[in-house]
Design an enzyme around this catalytic site. Structure first.
Site, PDB file in Angstrom:
ATOM      1  N   HIS A  31      -8.335  -5.089  -0.854  1.00  0.00           N
ATOM      2  CA  HIS A  31      -7.035  -4.474  -0.347  1.00  0.00           C
ATOM      3  C   HIS A  31      -6.353  -5.098   0.740  1.00  0.00           C
ATOM      4  O   HIS A  31      -7.174  -5.139   1.734  1.00  0.00           O
ATOM      5  CB  HIS A  31      -7.090  -3.018  -0.319  1.00  0.00           C
ATOM      6  CG  HIS A  31      -5.901  -2.202  -0.263  1.00  0.00           C
ATOM      7  ND1 HIS A  31      -4.851  -1.988  -1.164  1.00  0.00           N
ATOM      8  CD2 HIS A  31      -5.380  -1.351   0.895  1.00  0.00           C
ATOM      9  CE1 HIS A  31      -3.799  -1.388  -0.711  1.00  0.00           C
ATOM     10  NE2 HIS A  31      -4.253  -0.747   0.479  1.00  0.00           N
TER      11      HIS A  31
ATOM     12  N   SER B 102       0.831  -1.270   0.097  1.00  0.00           N
ATOM     13  CA  SER B 102       0.054   0.148  -0.099  1.00  0.00           C
ATOM     14  C   SER B 102       0.917   1.427   0.223  1.00  0.00           C
ATOM     15  O   SER B 102       1.728   1.449  -0.941  1.00  0.00           O
ATOM     16  CB  SER B 102      -0.896   0.041   1.050  1.00  0.00           C
ATOM     17  OG  SER B 102      -2.027   1.042   1.061  1.00  0.00           O
TER      18      SER B 102
ATOM     19  N   ASP C 255      -9.554  -4.953  -4.797  1.00  0.00           N
ATOM     20  CA  ASP C 255      -8.837  -3.839  -4.450  1.00  0.00           C
ATOM     21  C   ASP C 255      -9.289  -2.495  -5.130  1.00  0.00           C
ATOM     22  O   ASP C 255      -9.246  -2.386  -6.374  1.00  0.00           O
ATOM     23  CB  ASP C 255      -7.291  -3.949  -4.409  1.00  0.00           C
ATOM     24  CG  ASP C 255      -6.620  -2.902  -3.626  1.00  0.00           C
ATOM     25  OD1 ASP C 255      -7.133  -1.921  -3.059  1.00  0.00           O
ATOM     26  OD2 ASP C 255      -5.153  -3.006  -3.662  1.00  0.00           O
TER      27      ASP C 255
END
Length: 286
Positions: A253, A139, A221
Site C-alpha cells: 500500500h 488511500s 496492498d
C-alpha cells in the site's frame, strides 16, 4: 516516555490511539513544507494558458498526514511538472478530533472555492482549464475524491467540467468489520455506508459524474481487493464512461510515498500522467 497501555482506550495502528484522558496520540507525525517565498521563476517552457487541473486529496486513514507535508509536496511537484498540469492540493480536518463528515465537507468546500475563486486567483485564472478537472487522491484521499465527485454531481457541478477520477490504492473499507471507520464516523451506516463502500450501491456508481476513471492498485496492498471491486462494480453499473486499471506487481500500500525514487513509483507516476494527458472527454459540465 512511553504511554501506559492500561490508559489506552482505543488503538488504531498505524494511525492513532486514544488515552482515557481523551488525548489523541498519533503514531506518525508529518513535517511542514511551507510555500516557496519568493516563488520560483517562470518555468521553461512556460505553463500553457489553459492546462488541466488536478484536484488532489492526500491519504492517511482520514487521521494523519497533510497537504503541507514534504511527502505530498514532493509527489505533487513531480506530478505537476510531468503532466504540465496545475494542482490544487486539498487539506482537511483530521479525525478523530474532527469526525467524518468533516473531511468530506472540507474537500467539497475546496472544490467550490476552486470555482468561486477562478476569476480572482491569478494561477487559476491564467492557466487552469476548469473544463478539464481531474479529482485524484490516494488511500483515504481517493475515497474523499470519489465522494467529492458524487456530491458535486448531485449538486449540479457548478460549472466545472470533470474530465476524470484518479484513485490510487483507494480505501473503500476492509470487509465485514472496520473498527476505524466505526470510531471516526459515529452513527454511520456501518460497513455498507455508501461513503465507505460505494460498490454496495450500484445506482450510486452508475451516476458517477465524469467520463474516465483510473484505478491504481498494488499486488501486496491489503486494500487491493476493494480497488478491484470498485473497478468491477463501475463496469457493471451501467455508468457511461471508460474505466482503466493499473496494477503494480510486488508492492504494498502507497509504496510510492514510502520509496518515491524506486522504478515502480516512477512507473505509477508515468501512468497517471498518461491518463491526464491522453483524454479530454468531459461527462459532467454545468
Amino acid at each position: 516516555m512511553e504511554s501506559d497501555p492500561t490508559q489506552i482506550t482505543h488503538d488504531f495502528p498505524p494511525f492513532f490511539r486514544v488515552h482515557s484522558t481523551g488525548h489523541i496520540e498519533r503514531y506518525i507525525t508529518h513535517d511542514f513544507k511551507p510555500p516557496l517565498r519568493p516563488p520560483l521563476p517562470p518555468p521553461n517552457p512556460p505553463i500553457p494558458p489553459q492546462t488541466p487541473l488536478i484536484f488532489y486529496t492526500h491519504g492517511g486513514g482520514f487521521s494523519i498526514e497533510s497537504a503541507f507535508s514534504s511527502t505530498y509536496h514532493r509527489l505533487l511537484n513531480s506530478l505537476a511538472s510531468l503532466s504540465r498540469s496545475l494542482i490544487v492540493s486539498v487539506d482537511y480536518r483530521l479525525a478523530p478530533e474532527h469526525p467524518i463528515p468533516a473531511c468530506y465537507e472540507d474537500s467539497f468546500a475546496a472544490l467550490k472555492w476552486l470555482h468561486d475563486s477562478s476569476p480572482s486567483d491569478p494561477w487559476i485564472a491564467d492557466h487552469a482549464d476548469l473544463r478539464r478537472v481531474y479529482l485524484a487522491g490516494d488511500s483515504a484521499g481517493a475515497n474523499i475524491a470519489h465522494n467529492t465527485l458524487v456530491r458535486a454531481r448531485s449538486e449540479g457541478g457548478f460549472g466545472i467540467g470533470f474530465a476524470g477520477l484518479i484513485l490510487v490504492h483507494p480505501f473503500f473499507g476492509i470487509g465485514k468489520a472496520d473498527r476505524l471507520w466505526d470510531y471516526i464516523c459515529p452513527g454511520s451506516g456501518g460497513v455498507d455506508d455508501p461513503r465507505l463502500h460505494p460498490m454496495a450501491h450500484p445506482g450510486l456508481m452508475a451516476g458517477l459524474g465524469c467520463g474516465r476513471v483510473l484505478i491504481c492498485v498494488a499486488e501486496k496492498d491489503f486494500l487491493r481487493s476493494r480497488g478491484l471491486g470498485y473497478y468491477r462494480s463501475l463496469k457493471e453499473s451501467g455508468w457511461n464512461g471508460v474505466v482503466e486499471m493499473f496494477e503494480t506487481s510486488g508492492e504494498p500500500h502507497v509504496f510510492h510515498l514510502l520509496d518515491p525514487t524506486c522504478a515502480n513509483a516512477a512507473a505509477l507516476l508515468t501512468r497517471i500522467v498518461e491518463f491526464v494527458n491522453s483524454g479530454v472527454r468531459v461527462l459532467s459540465s454545468v
